[in-house]
Motif scaffolding. Structure first.
Motif, short mmCIF file in Angstrom:
data_model
loop_
_atom_site.label_atom_id
_atom_site.label_comp_id
_atom_site.label_asym_id
_atom_site.label_seq_id
_atom_site.Cartn_x
_atom_site.Cartn_y
_atom_site.Cartn_z
N ARG A 1 0.83 -1.19 0.00
CA ARG A 1 0.00 0.00 0.00
C ARG A 1 0.88 1.26 0.00
O ARG A 1 1.84 1.33 0.74
CB ARG A 1 -0.89 -0.01 1.24
N GLY A 2 0.53 2.21 -0.86
CA GLY A 2 1.29 3.46 -0.90
C GLY A 2 0.64 4.51 -0.01
O GLY A 2 -0.55 4.44 0.28
N SER B 1 13.22 0.27 4.15
CA SER B 1 12.87 1.21 3.10
C SER B 1 14.10 1.87 2.47
O SER B 1 15.17 1.90 3.07
CB SER B 1 11.88 2.25 3.65
N ARG C 1 13.13 -0.30 -7.63
CA ARG C 1 11.95 -1.17 -7.73
C ARG C 1 12.32 -2.51 -8.36
O ARG C 1 11.90 -3.57 -7.88
CB ARG C 1 10.88 -0.42 -8.54
N GLU D 1 9.95 -0.69 1.28
CA GLU D 1 9.26 0.49 0.75
C GLU D 1 10.23 1.36 -0.05
O GLU D 1 11.44 1.36 0.22
CB GLU D 1 8.71 1.33 1.92
N ILE E 1 5.05 7.35 -8.39
CA ILE E 1 4.27 6.15 -8.07
C ILE E 1 4.28 5.21 -9.28
O ILE E 1 4.45 4.00 -9.13
CB ILE E 1 2.82 6.54 -7.65
N THR F 1 6.49 3.92 -3.21
CA THR F 1 5.33 3.59 -2.38
C THR F 1 5.02 4.68 -1.35
O THR F 1 3.92 4.72 -0.81
CB THR F 1 5.54 2.26 -1.62
N ALA G 1 -0.07 3.01 -5.63
CA ALA G 1 1.21 2.29 -5.69
C ALA G 1 0.99 0.80 -5.94
O ALA G 1 0.03 0.22 -5.46
CB ALA G 1 1.98 2.48 -4.39
N ARG G 2 1.90 0.22 -6.71
CA ARG G 2 1.79 -1.22 -7.03
C ARG G 2 2.05 -2.07 -5.79
O ARG G 2 2.85 -1.73 -4.97
CB ARG G 2 2.83 -1.60 -8.09
#
Ligand code: DX5
Ligand code: ZN
Length: 220
Positions: free
Chosen positions: A2-3, A132, A159, A170, A186, A191, A219-220
Motif C-alpha cells: 500500500r502506498g 525502506s 523497484r 518500501e 508512483i 510507495t 502504488a503497485r
C-alpha cells in the motif's frame, strides 16, 4: 504494497506545528521529519524532542530522515522519544552502518537514503536488512526546490532490485513532490511520497493532502 503520503513539515509554520499536522493527518500514512546538522547539509532542522512532542499529538508513525554526518549519535535519543523509522544517508559511510545496526537493536525500522549522485546499486547488499529506500529527488537541505527527473529512473532501478528478490521494502521519494511529480514517482515504483511545499504551501492543505494520498494509494 500500500502506498501513502508522508507530510514533511520542515518549512511548515513552526509556531503551529500540531495544527499544521492536523490539517493533513487524515490523509497521511506517516509523518516525515527532517534532521539537519549544518554539516551534512548547511541548514539546521529539528531536534529529537520534536519526536517526543509529535507523539503526543499524532498517532501516525514518525519517519525520521537524518541529513546528518553522524546519524549513529542520534539513534538512542530518537528511539527513546518514540521514533518509528530511522532513515540515514548511505553517504555517511560507517556512521550510517553503525546507525542502522543500533536502530535494529532498538527495534526501529530502518531506511537507507541516497543522494542523487550515489549509485542505486549500493543498496543491493543491504536490501535484506532494511525496511525502506529513500530516493532523493532534490539536493538535500531545504524545501521548495523543483523535482529533478533523474530520480525517476533511480526509483525504477530500486523497484527492479526489490521486486526481483520479492522483498517488502518500501521506496520513499523526497523532494519537489507534488501531484504531477508524485504520480510519476508512483508509476515508477515508489510507495511513499514525502511532501512539504505541495501540502503546507497549498491554499487548502487538507484538499492537497487528500489528492496526493489518492495518488499514493495507486502504488503497485
Ligand atoms: C529536504 C527535505 C525534504 C523537504 C521536502 O532536504 O529532506 O523532506 O521537506 O520539501 P519539498 O516537498 O518542498 O521539496
Ligand atoms: Zn526529508
Amino acid at each position: 504494497m500500500r502506498g501513502y503520503l508522508a507530510p514533511s513539515p520542515l518549512n511548515a509554520d513552526q509556531a503551529h506545528l500540531a495544527e499544521q499536522i492536523a490539517l493533513v493527518e487524515n490523509y497521511a500514512g506517516a509523518i516525515h521529519i527532517d534532521f539537519m546538522d549544518g554539516h551534512f547539509v548547511s541548514a539546521l532542522a529539528f531536534s529529537p524532542v520534536v519526536v517526543r512532542d509529535l507523539k503526543r499529538v499524532s498517532a501516525l508513525p514518525l519517519r525520521c530522515h537524518l541529513m546528518v554526518s553522524a546519524p549513529d549519535q542520534f539513534v538512542d535519543a530518537l528511539a527513546d522519544f518514540g521514533a518509528d523509522v530511522l532513515t540515514v544517508h548511505y553517504e555517511c559511510g560507517q556512521h550510517a552502518q553503525r546507525a542502522l545496526s543500533r536502530a535494529r537493536e532498538r527495534s526501529l525500522k530502518t531506511g537507507l537514503a541516497l543522494k542523487l549522485d550515489t549509485p542505486v546499486a549500493v543498496i543491493e547488499d543491504q536490501l535484506d536488512e532494511i525496511d525502506s529506500v529513500l530516493i532523493m529527488s532534490i539536493v538535500p537541505g531545504r524545501s521548495g526546490q523543483p523535482f529533478l527527473d533523474k530520480a525517476l529512473a533511480r526509483i525504477e532501478a530500486a523497484r527492479a532490485m526489490i521486486d526481483e528478490r520479492e522483498l517488502p521494502v518500501e521506496i520513499e521519494v523526497d523532494g519537489g513532490v507534488n501531484e504531477e511529480t508524485g504520480r510519476r514517482c508512483i508509476a515508477a515504483g515508489a510507495t511513499v511520497i514525502a511532501a512539504d511545499s505541495a501540502l503546507f504551501k497549498a491554499d487548502d492543505p487538507t484538499e492537497a493532502a487528500r489528492r496526493m494520498a489518492a495518488i499514493a494509494a495507486g502504488a503497485r
